[in-house]
Design a protein around this motif. Structure first.
Motif, PDB file in Angstrom:
ATOM      1  N   CYS A  29      -4.953  -0.081   4.355  1.00  0.00           N
ATOM      2  CA  CYS A  29      -5.220  -0.454   2.955  1.00  0.00           C
ATOM      3  C   CYS A  29      -6.538  -0.284   2.586  1.00  0.00           C
ATOM      4  O   CYS A  29      -7.514  -0.941   3.028  1.00  0.00           O
ATOM      5  N   GLY A  85      -0.517   1.691   9.257  1.00  0.00           N
ATOM      6  CA  GLY A  85      -0.519   1.443   7.923  1.00  0.00           C
ATOM      7  C   GLY A  85      -2.255   1.127   7.782  1.00  0.00           C
ATOM      8  O   GLY A  85      -2.844   0.128   8.311  1.00  0.00           O
ATOM      9  N   HIS A  97       6.843  -5.629  11.664  1.00  0.00           N
ATOM     10  CA  HIS A  97       8.137  -5.419  11.365  1.00  0.00           C
ATOM     11  C   HIS A  97       8.567  -4.014  11.620  1.00  0.00           C
ATOM     12  O   HIS A  97       8.005  -3.051  11.106  1.00  0.00           O
ATOM     13  N   ASN A 151       4.658  -3.709  18.929  1.00  0.00           N
ATOM     14  CA  ASN A 151       3.831  -3.782  17.804  1.00  0.00           C
ATOM     15  C   ASN A 151       2.555  -4.023  18.234  1.00  0.00           C
ATOM     16  O   ASN A 151       2.198  -5.075  19.099  1.00  0.00           O
ATOM     17  N   ASP A 169       6.519   3.371   4.076  1.00  0.00           N
ATOM     18  CA  ASP A 169       8.004   3.381   3.447  1.00  0.00           C
ATOM     19  C   ASP A 169       8.722   4.362   4.262  1.00  0.00           C
ATOM     20  O   ASP A 169       8.295   5.619   4.244  1.00  0.00           O
ATOM     21  N   VAL A 214       1.368 -12.331  -1.229  1.00  0.00           N
ATOM     22  CA  VAL A 214       1.857 -11.461  -0.175  1.00  0.00           C
ATOM     23  C   VAL A 214       1.234  -9.977  -0.391  1.00  0.00           C
ATOM     24  O   VAL A 214       1.114  -9.460  -1.482  1.00  0.00           O
ATOM     25  N   LEU A 215       0.590  -9.518   0.472  1.00  0.00           N
ATOM     26  CA  LEU A 215       0.257  -8.214   0.654  1.00  0.00           C
ATOM     27  C   LEU A 215       0.902  -7.387   1.698  1.00  0.00           C
ATOM     28  O   LEU A 215       0.830  -7.597   2.799  1.00  0.00           O
ATOM     29  N   SER A 216       1.743  -6.247   1.167  1.00  0.00           N
ATOM     30  CA  SER A 216       2.347  -5.381   2.202  1.00  0.00           C
ATOM     31  C   SER A 216       1.540  -4.335   2.284  1.00  0.00           C
ATOM     32  O   SER A 216       1.193  -3.552   1.426  1.00  0.00           O
ATOM     33  N   VAL A 217       1.586  -3.926   3.609  1.00  0.00           N
ATOM     34  CA  VAL A 217       0.732  -2.594   4.070  1.00  0.00           C
ATOM     35  C   VAL A 217       1.697  -2.010   5.196  1.00  0.00           C
ATOM     36  O   VAL A 217       2.122  -2.391   5.977  1.00  0.00           O
ATOM     37  N   GLY A 218       1.639  -0.557   4.770  1.00  0.00           N
ATOM     38  CA  GLY A 218       2.453   0.290   5.943  1.00  0.00           C
ATOM     39  C   GLY A 218       3.171   1.407   5.369  1.00  0.00           C
ATOM     40  O   GLY A 218       2.704   1.865   4.233  1.00  0.00           O
ATOM     41  N   VAL A 226       0.638 -12.940   9.657  1.00  0.00           N
ATOM     42  CA  VAL A 226       0.908 -11.505   9.697  1.00  0.00           C
ATOM     43  C   VAL A 226       2.400 -11.352  10.298  1.00  0.00           C
ATOM     44  O   VAL A 226       2.685 -12.018  11.104  1.00  0.00           O
ATOM     45  N   ASN A 227       3.228 -10.499   9.721  1.00  0.00           N
ATOM     46  CA  ASN A 227       4.585 -10.113  10.042  1.00  0.00           C
ATOM     47  C   ASN A 227       4.761  -8.603  10.364  1.00  0.00           C
ATOM     48  O   ASN A 227       4.574  -7.903   9.486  1.00  0.00           O
TER      49      ASN A 227
END
Length: 121
Positions: free
Chosen positions: A84, A82, A106, A114, A64, A58-62, A103-104
């Motif tokens: 990277c 976001g 959110h 989105n 906080d 999993v790679l989370s980009v965005g 891709v999710n």
């Protein structure tokens, strides 16, 4: 309905290095306060001793959410991006690269639209 890995990919499970726990987080939205709603959310994990050709991750980009990301009332649109950058990815992505298969996007309840700018070819 749900998410399934490609047949040649699996999430590595190693009892010596983890993961030791899994967490499912569910967000509910019931603004009308309707009663009698039954939740059937859940997670089903299948495991096998036969390793898959590719390990998934999993790679989370965005962003906080924090005080700098407060959206004032009445805004017709707000853009949050976001990125990277290579200083980040060079520590986690191997030189040969990775294959992205899902891709999710959110936004919880505040998002109206989105847009993903990318290429899966």
């Amino acid at each position: 309905m749900g998410f399934t890995f490609p047949e040649d990919a699996g999430y590595p499970l190693d009892p010596h290095i983890g993961p030791l726990y899994y967490m499912m987080e569910t967000h509910y939205n019931n603004p009308a306060q309707d009663s009698g709603i039954v939740d059937s959310s859940g997670i089903r994990i299948y495991h096998t001793p036969i390793l898959r050709r590719h390990d998934a991750g999993v790679l989370s980009v965005g962003l906080d959410p924090n005080w700098k990301h407060i959206i004032p009332p009445g805004q017709p649109a707000v853009v949050s991006e976001g990125h990277c950058i290579s200083d980040c990815t060079k520590h986690a992505i191997p030189p040969a690269g990775v294959n992205i298969f899902a891709v999710n996007l959110h936004t919880h309840l505040i998002g109206k639209k989105n847009v993903f700018h990318g290429d899966f070819t």
